[in-house]
Design a protein around this motif. Structure first.
Motif, PDB file in Angstrom:
ATOM      1  N   VAL A 173       0.865  -1.179   0.000  1.00 15.62           N
ATOM      2  CA  VAL A 173       0.000   0.000   0.000  1.00 15.62           C
ATOM      3  C   VAL A 173       0.899   1.226   0.000  1.00 15.62           C
ATOM      4  CG1 VAL A 173      -1.768   1.310   1.232  1.00 15.62           C
ATOM      5  CG2 VAL A 173      -1.839  -1.193   1.249  1.00 15.62           C
ATOM      6  N   HIS A 174       0.703   2.093  -0.987  1.00 19.45           N
ATOM      7  CA  HIS A 174       1.485   3.337  -1.066  1.00 19.45           C
ATOM      8  C   HIS A 174       0.573   4.497  -0.686  1.00 19.45           C
ATOM      9  CE1 HIS A 174       4.846   5.828  -2.200  1.00 19.45           C
ATOM     10  NE2 HIS A 174       4.064   6.581  -2.939  1.00 19.45           N
ATOM     11  N   ARG A 175       0.988   5.239   0.338  1.00 22.53           N
ATOM     12  CA  ARG A 175       0.176   6.346   0.836  1.00 22.53           C
ATOM     13  C   ARG A 175       0.868   7.680   0.577  1.00 22.53           C
ATOM     14  NH1 ARG A 175      -1.439   4.881   6.961  1.00 22.53           N
ATOM     15  NH2 ARG A 175       0.815   4.632   7.150  1.00 22.53           N
ATOM     16  N   ALA A 206      -7.625  -3.489   0.401  1.00 25.34           N
ATOM     17  CA  ALA A 206      -7.382  -2.095   0.775  1.00 25.34           C
ATOM     18  C   ALA A 206      -8.334  -1.662   1.881  1.00 25.34           C
ATOM     19  CB  ALA A 206      -7.537  -1.187  -0.447  1.00 25.34           C
ATOM     20  N   ALA A 207      -9.599  -2.074   1.792  1.00 20.57           N
ATOM     21  CA  ALA A 207     -10.587  -1.708   2.810  1.00 20.57           C
ATOM     22  C   ALA A 207     -10.250  -2.348   4.150  1.00 20.57           C
ATOM     23  CB  ALA A 207     -11.980  -2.127   2.352  1.00 20.57           C
ATOM     24  N   ALA A 208      -9.785  -3.602   4.118  1.00 18.58           N
ATOM     25  CA  ALA A 208      -9.439  -4.289   5.369  1.00 18.58           C
ATOM     26  C   ALA A 208      -8.248  -3.633   6.043  1.00 18.58           C
ATOM     27  CB  ALA A 208      -9.153  -5.762   5.090  1.00 18.58           C
ATOM     28  N   ILE A 209      -7.240  -3.260   5.256  1.00 16.79           N
ATOM     29  CA  ILE A 209      -6.053  -2.611   5.825  1.00 16.79           C
ATOM     30  C   ILE A 209      -6.403  -1.220   6.317  1.00 16.79           C
ATOM     31  CG2 ILE A 209      -3.749  -1.725   5.287  1.00 16.79           C
ATOM     32  CD1 ILE A 209      -3.477  -4.075   3.315  1.00 16.79           C
ATOM     33  N   ARG A 210      -7.222  -0.507   5.572  1.00 14.14           N
ATOM     34  CA  ARG A 210      -7.656   0.814   6.003  1.00 14.14           C
ATOM     35  C   ARG A 210      -8.459   0.703   7.302  1.00 14.14           C
ATOM     36  NH1 ARG A 210      -6.458   6.036   6.263  1.00 14.14           N
ATOM     37  NH2 ARG A 210      -8.292   7.378   6.258  1.00 14.14           N
TER      38      ARG A 210
END
Length: 291
Positions: A173-175, A206-210
């Motif tokens: 994931v790149h933020r 992505a939703a789970a990590i967020r």
């Protein structure tokens, strides 16, 4: 070892009925107000659902205790079949991961940080430049603009000699984050999951990590700001843990009933205590009296 506090009705979760409830975050929280000159603050290890925030179980861990030893006792009473458990690098212990998948029939997403240097280095070395971005999301709030992109890469059961039992996908994931008046910052975060590509797409991951990162805002922040947990000076015996359980119960009940603003809802109940009666299953129907 103390038995975990398990919320009534905590299991089993029903994947497919409420997708947000099928993801559980394991997290540690310190109770600041419980510290004394002769004792450090109490710490609780909790299992909290993503989305609709409900604390399913918690157990007190000593300040000098290796909290990874509490991972299994915390989750053992819960029916985790088909759920996804998220946790930081600290809990990425081979025995715990194997137990989670093989005994509890759950999946995991393990966030890998630099405190696991070998695994972090090997994940960073995967050919991410050759993999296209598979999902992006952005948002603004609190004077901050943030965008996130995700890439996934299939991996073997073992990653360069560092065992991740049942691992199927590596995740990057790149933020990019820009706070008003400051320069933009960029960060890459890596994770490993037992989910196959056909079980969870990039947007799901992505939703789970967020959601894993968002538990602090949706649970810890409410406990501190609305219920003044950090200001609480309760410290004797099991009282700090009991009070934390009551706060968790209040938040979980109100969230389950659809309350979006816990502070506003608790103020309304404070001003009109009868509003709490239906929540407790008590009807205020005069016709039922004397029957």
């Amino acid at each position: 070892m103390d038995q975990p506090d398990v919320q009534a009705g905590a299991g089993p979760l029903q994947p497919g009925v409420d997708e947000s409830a099928a993801v559980i975050h394991v997290d540690r929280l310190g109770l600041k107000g419980s510290a004394r000159l002769t004792a450090t603050r109490r710490h609780l290890l909790s299992a909290v659902t993503h989305g609709t925030v409900v604390t399913l179980a918690q157990v007190e861990v000593g300040a000098k205790t290796n909290e990874t030893t509490h991972f299994r006792p915390l989750l053992a009473p819960l029916d985790l079949t088909g759920t996804v458990v998220t946790f930081d690098a600290l809990h990425s212990v081979k025995a715990n991961i194997s137990w989670l998948v093989e005994t509890k029939k759950a999946h995991y997403i393990a966030v890998i940080k630099t405190n696991q240097p070998t695994a972090h280095r090997q994940l960073a070395a995967l050919p991410w430049r050759d993999i296209p971005v598979q999902h992006t999301a952005s948002g603004t709030g609190h004077g901050r603009r943030e965008s996130r992109s995700i890439k996934t890469c299939g991996i073997a059961d073992e990653l360069g000699g560092i065992a991740f039992p049942h691992a199927r996908l590596a995740i990057r994931v790149h933020r990019r984050r820009k706070q008003t008046g400051t320069r933009e910052t960029r960060e890459s975060v890596y994770a490993v999951t037992s989910l196959d590509a056909h079980q969870a797409g990039p947007a799901d991951l992505a939703a789970a990590i967020r959601g894993h990162w968002g538990v602090e805002n949706s649970s810890h922040h409410i406990r501190d700001v609305t219920f003044a947990e950090d200001a609480s000076t309760v410290h004797a015996g099991t009282a700090p843990r009991a009070m934390a359980t009551l706060r968790n119960l209040a938040i979980g009940v109100l969230k389950t009933l659809g309350a979006d603003n816990i502070a506003k809802t608790t103020r309304a109940i404070r001003d009109e205590p009868q509003r709490a009666l239906p929540i407790l299953g008590i009807t205020n129907d005069p016709d039922t009296y004397g029957t």
